[in-house]
Design a protein around this motif. Sequence first.
Motif, PDB file in Angstrom:
ATOM      1  N   GLY A 157      46.124  36.826  44.629  1.00 53.73           N
ATOM      2  CA  GLY A 157      46.461  37.739  43.539  1.00 53.73           C
ATOM      3  C   GLY A 157      45.814  37.447  42.201  1.00 53.73           C
ATOM      4  O   GLY A 157      46.036  38.182  41.233  1.00 53.73           O
ATOM      5  N   LYS A 158      45.013  36.397  42.112  1.00 55.60           N
ATOM      6  CA  LYS A 158      44.458  36.003  40.814  1.00 55.60           C
ATOM      7  C   LYS A 158      43.594  37.105  40.192  1.00 55.60           C
ATOM      8  O   LYS A 158      43.709  37.377  38.997  1.00 55.60           O
ATOM      9  N   ALA A 159      42.741  37.748  40.968  1.00 56.21           N
ATOM     10  CA  ALA A 159      41.866  38.788  40.401  1.00 56.21           C
ATOM     11  C   ALA A 159      42.683  39.976  39.894  1.00 56.21           C
ATOM     12  O   ALA A 159      42.406  40.507  38.810  1.00 56.21           O
ATOM     13  N   ALA A 160      43.694  40.395  40.648  1.00 56.72           N
ATOM     14  CA  ALA A 160      44.537  41.510  40.195  1.00 56.72           C
ATOM     15  C   ALA A 160      45.325  41.119  38.954  1.00 56.72           C
ATOM     16  O   ALA A 160      45.475  41.927  38.024  1.00 56.72           O
ATOM     17  N   TYR A 161      45.818  39.886  38.906  1.00 55.34           N
ATOM     18  CA  TYR A 161      46.532  39.402  37.720  1.00 55.34           C
ATOM     19  C   TYR A 161      45.594  39.403  36.517  1.00 55.34           C
ATOM     20  O   TYR A 161      45.956  39.875  35.430  1.00 55.34           O
ATOM     21  N   HIS A 162      44.387  38.899  36.691  1.00 59.78           N
ATOM     22  CA  HIS A 162      43.440  38.863  35.588  1.00 59.78           C
ATOM     23  C   HIS A 162      43.089  40.281  35.146  1.00 59.78           C
ATOM     24  O   HIS A 162      43.006  40.559  33.940  1.00 59.78           O
ATOM     25  N   ALA A 195      45.028  42.834  35.303  1.00 56.42           N
ATOM     26  CA  ALA A 195      46.203  43.312  34.564  1.00 56.42           C
ATOM     27  C   ALA A 195      46.177  42.813  33.129  1.00 56.42           C
ATOM     28  O   ALA A 195      46.486  43.566  32.196  1.00 56.42           O
ATOM     29  N   THR A 196      45.805  41.556  32.926  1.00 56.32           N
ATOM     30  CA  THR A 196      45.757  41.023  31.567  1.00 56.32           C
ATOM     31  C   THR A 196      44.632  41.661  30.761  1.00 56.32           C
ATOM     32  O   THR A 196      44.776  41.869  29.557  1.00 56.32           O
ATOM     33  N   VAL A 197      43.538  41.979  31.413  1.00 56.29           N
ATOM     34  CA  VAL A 197      42.434  42.670  30.729  1.00 56.29           C
ATOM     35  C   VAL A 197      42.874  44.061  30.291  1.00 56.29           C
ATOM     36  O   VAL A 197      42.625  44.482  29.157  1.00 56.29           O
ATOM     37  N   VAL A 198      43.550  44.793  31.174  1.00 55.80           N
ATOM     38  CA  VAL A 198      44.031  46.130  30.819  1.00 55.80           C
ATOM     39  C   VAL A 198      45.027  46.023  29.662  1.00 55.80           C
ATOM     40  O   VAL A 198      44.954  46.785  28.689  1.00 55.80           O
ATOM     41  N   ALA A 199      45.950  45.066  29.736  1.00 57.37           N
ATOM     42  CA  ALA A 199      46.994  44.929  28.716  1.00 57.37           C
ATOM     43  C   ALA A 199      46.446  44.467  27.373  1.00 57.37           C
ATOM     44  O   ALA A 199      46.970  44.857  26.328  1.00 57.37           O
ATOM     45  N   SER A 200      45.407  43.670  27.373  1.00 59.67           N
ATOM     46  CA  SER A 200      44.900  43.107  26.127  1.00 59.67           C
ATOM     47  C   SER A 200      43.599  43.766  25.690  1.00 59.67           C
ATOM     48  O   SER A 200      43.557  44.451  24.675  1.00 59.67           O
ATOM     49  N   ASN A 201      42.543  43.578  26.439  1.00 57.85           N
ATOM     50  CA  ASN A 201      41.238  44.112  26.041  1.00 57.85           C
ATOM     51  C   ASN A 201      41.247  45.626  25.920  1.00 57.85           C
ATOM     52  O   ASN A 201      40.698  46.181  24.962  1.00 57.85           O
TER      53      ASN A 201
END
Length: 155
Positions: free
Chosen positions: A36-41, A43-49
């Motif tokens: 799940g690391k790529a999907a988690y990352h 998600a953080t890109v969508v939420a932040s960047n």
Amino acid sequence: MPGTACALEGAAAALPRLEALARALGGQPFRLAPGGKAAYHAATVVASNYLVTLAALAQQLAAQAGLDTDAASAVLGPLMRQTLDNVLALGPAAALTGPIARGDAQTVARHLAAIDDPLLEAAYRTLGLATLPLTALPADQREALAGLLKTDPKP
């Protein structure tokens, strides 16, 4: 590190030790699904960047409406903060407002006609389509809005 969220993924035998280490450093560990690391990352890109990108797109539209950067920030900043607070408190569907939530196709059509940048128009259409599943609209209204968002009304 105190209070920092720590995503953990890996060998099951190592995870308890990694959790203990993260806690010892003041972190708040949580486990990801295997792989799940790529999907988690993402998600953080969508939420932040992409939040940054949304702010830039909103400022671009505000400039098109005649607002300078300071005026746009003064209007958009509080709106974005309150919206984020609502999303976190209520969840995305309950926090949703605006023309798509209301099924207001006329307003959406006016927005599309007013946007003068192809990239910004594509973003508006894509985000509008992604917003439709969050609404409580009847299927016919949802389909009408989807058709509008998929079709370029400009000559």
